[in-house]
Write a protein that holds these residues in place. Structure first.
Motif, PDB file in Angstrom:
ATOM      1  N   ALA A  23       0.876  -1.182   0.000  1.00  0.00           N
ATOM      2  CA  ALA A  23       0.000   0.000   0.000  1.00  0.00           C
ATOM      3  C   ALA A  23       0.901   1.216   0.000  1.00  0.00           C
ATOM      4  O   ALA A  23       2.071   1.102   0.339  1.00  0.00           O
ATOM      5  CB  ALA A  23      -0.861   0.011   1.248  1.00  0.00           C
ATOM      6  N   HIS A  29      -0.395   7.695   3.335  1.00  0.00           N
ATOM      7  CA  HIS A  29      -1.814   7.503   3.687  1.00  0.00           C
ATOM      8  C   HIS A  29      -2.298   8.598   4.641  1.00  0.00           C
ATOM      9  O   HIS A  29      -3.402   9.132   4.491  1.00  0.00           O
ATOM     10  CB  HIS A  29      -2.018   6.131   4.338  1.00  0.00           C
ATOM     11  CG  HIS A  29      -2.359   5.056   3.348  1.00  0.00           C
ATOM     12  ND1 HIS A  29      -3.532   5.048   2.628  1.00  0.00           N
ATOM     13  CD2 HIS A  29      -1.676   3.955   2.950  1.00  0.00           C
ATOM     14  CE1 HIS A  29      -3.550   3.982   1.837  1.00  0.00           C
ATOM     15  NE2 HIS A  29      -2.445   3.308   2.007  1.00  0.00           N
ATOM     16  N   ASP A  48      -3.463  -1.089   7.404  1.00  0.00           N
ATOM     17  CA  ASP A  48      -2.265  -1.869   7.077  1.00  0.00           C
ATOM     18  C   ASP A  48      -1.741  -2.598   8.312  1.00  0.00           C
ATOM     19  O   ASP A  48      -1.184  -3.696   8.207  1.00  0.00           O
ATOM     20  CB  ASP A  48      -1.171  -0.973   6.484  1.00  0.00           C
ATOM     21  CG  ASP A  48      -1.427  -0.689   5.014  1.00  0.00           C
ATOM     22  OD1 ASP A  48      -2.168  -1.469   4.371  1.00  0.00           O
ATOM     23  OD2 ASP A  48      -0.903   0.318   4.506  1.00  0.00           O
ATOM     24  N   LYS A  51      -3.627  -5.874   8.848  1.00  0.00           N
ATOM     25  CA  LYS A  51      -3.264  -7.002   7.973  1.00  0.00           C
ATOM     26  C   LYS A  51      -2.433  -8.060   8.685  1.00  0.00           C
ATOM     27  O   LYS A  51      -2.594  -9.250   8.427  1.00  0.00           O
ATOM     28  CB  LYS A  51      -2.435  -6.497   6.793  1.00  0.00           C
ATOM     29  CG  LYS A  51      -3.212  -5.884   5.668  1.00  0.00           C
ATOM     30  CD  LYS A  51      -2.193  -5.516   4.601  1.00  0.00           C
ATOM     31  CE  LYS A  51      -2.749  -4.647   3.538  1.00  0.00           C
ATOM     32  NZ  LYS A  51      -1.666  -4.127   2.688  1.00  0.00           N
ATOM     33  N   HIS A  62      -7.532  -4.259  -0.075  1.00  0.00           N
ATOM     34  CA  HIS A  62      -6.622  -3.154  -0.394  1.00  0.00           C
ATOM     35  C   HIS A  62      -6.266  -3.010  -1.869  1.00  0.00           C
ATOM     36  O   HIS A  62      -5.570  -2.072  -2.233  1.00  0.00           O
ATOM     37  CB  HIS A  62      -5.327  -3.298   0.423  1.00  0.00           C
ATOM     38  CG  HIS A  62      -5.529  -3.166   1.893  1.00  0.00           C
ATOM     39  ND1 HIS A  62      -4.946  -2.172   2.660  1.00  0.00           N
ATOM     40  CD2 HIS A  62      -6.286  -3.891   2.754  1.00  0.00           C
ATOM     41  CE1 HIS A  62      -5.317  -2.308   3.916  1.00  0.00           C
ATOM     42  NE2 HIS A  62      -6.130  -3.349   4.008  1.00  0.00           N
ATOM     43  N   HIS A 127      -8.528   4.857   4.246  1.00  0.00           N
ATOM     44  CA  HIS A 127      -7.366   4.095   3.784  1.00  0.00           C
ATOM     45  C   HIS A 127      -7.626   3.476   2.407  1.00  0.00           C
ATOM     46  O   HIS A 127      -6.792   3.567   1.504  1.00  0.00           O
ATOM     47  CB  HIS A 127      -7.027   3.000   4.794  1.00  0.00           C
ATOM     48  CG  HIS A 127      -5.826   2.210   4.393  1.00  0.00           C
ATOM     49  ND1 HIS A 127      -4.557   2.496   4.858  1.00  0.00           N
ATOM     50  CD2 HIS A 127      -5.679   1.163   3.538  1.00  0.00           C
ATOM     51  CE1 HIS A 127      -3.690   1.648   4.304  1.00  0.00           C
ATOM     52  NE2 HIS A 127      -4.346   0.834   3.508  1.00  0.00           N
ATOM     53  N   ASP A 131      -5.675   3.756  -1.193  1.00  0.00           N
ATOM     54  CA  ASP A 131      -5.134   2.665  -2.024  1.00  0.00           C
ATOM     55  C   ASP A 131      -5.665   2.696  -3.457  1.00  0.00           C
ATOM     56  O   ASP A 131      -4.979   2.261  -4.386  1.00  0.00           O
ATOM     57  CB  ASP A 131      -5.476   1.302  -1.404  1.00  0.00           C
ATOM     58  CG  ASP A 131      -4.543   0.946  -0.249  1.00  0.00           C
ATOM     59  OD1 ASP A 131      -3.459   1.533  -0.164  1.00  0.00           O
ATOM     60  OD2 ASP A 131      -4.915   0.070   0.554  1.00  0.00           O
TER      61      ASP A 131
HETATM   62 ZN   LIG Z   1      -3.638  -0.570   1.998  1.00  0.00          ZN
END
Ligand SMILES: [Zn+2]
Length: 237
Positions: A23, A29, A48, A51, A62, A127, A131
């Motif tokens: 990402a 971000h 992120d 994840k 994403h 977010h 992306d």
């Molecule tokens: Zn992402």
């Protein structure tokens, strides 16, 4: 012997990059969300972080690898909504970031209605909208993509903390009507997805990463769309 060592080093380097969070990097971000006026812009890299614990439940939200290299349509966006937080590798190997944007907002609405704290759902949405503009999140995950992904994720990362104005300079007004909010949003997601995948093909043809200028143009799309989403929810905030 030296050559063998060098080859092993390259393999390790590739593995290292393959394991990176795929990402835009964190500060990128954050600054997209800040430029858009998100109050909790500091949460925009959180998905992120999720994840590494949620694994595939979160991963597939994403990106959309678009293996057919097809024009992204409103219908394609809406078809992805039901795949949010799903992890069926076989059925959904391409990912579903477009649907995740809309699904996270539905989750926000639902949580607001239930009277619980809903803001984290908007943070997820912020977010995913970030992306959306990463060109390599919109094209097949092929050798080119693997080689250049991390460099593309980080192209403005080291300087962006002091360069938010370079994002705002690229922003423009996006109108999402109250009556047809989801349809309008899906149309804008598709528009930005198509711009981003075309840029991805150009980068691939030229075997390179983004220039900073191109990156700020992309971040401008994300920040503009996030701002429009936030404007829609303003009365409630
Ligand atoms: Zn992402």
């Amino acid at each position: 012997m030296k050559r063998l060592f060098f080859k092993i080093l390259i393999v390790f380097a590739l593995l290292f990059f393959a394991a990176q969070a795929w990402a835009w990097h964190d500060k990128t971000h954050l600054m997209i969300a800040k430029a858009a006026g998100r109050t909790s812009w500091y949460n925009a890299a959180g998905p992120d972080l999720a994840k590494i614990k949620a694994g595939n439940i979160e991963e597939y939200n994403h990106w959309y690898n678009n293996n057919a290299e097809a024009e992204v349509t409103v219908r394609m966006v809406m078809d992805q909504v039901g795949r949010y937080n799903q992890r069926n590798k076989l059925m959904d190997s391409e990912g579903h970031v477009y649907g995740a944007i809309i699904a996270s907002l539905r989750a926000y609405d639902k949580t607001v209605q239930s009277g619980k704290y809903a803001e984290y759902h908007l943070d997820y949405c912020a977010h995913y909208i970030g992306d959306l503009s990463q060109p390599l999140h919109n094209v097949p995950y092929d050798d080119y993509n693997k080689t250049w992904h991390s460099a593309t994720d980080g192209v403005v990362e080291n300087t962006i903390w002091n360069e938010m104005d370079k994002i705002t300079a690229q922003m423009y007004e996006i109108r999402l009507s109250a009556e047809d909010f989801e349809a309008d949003l899906a149309r804008e997601i598709a528009r930005i997805a198509n711009l981003s995948r075309r840029l991805g093909y150009r980068l691939r043809a030229e075997n390179r990463t983004l220039t900073k200028e191109e990156a700020f143009g992309q971040l401008g799309h994300s920040a503009s769309l996030l701002k429009a989403v936030l404007v829609h929810y303003q009365p409630r905030r």
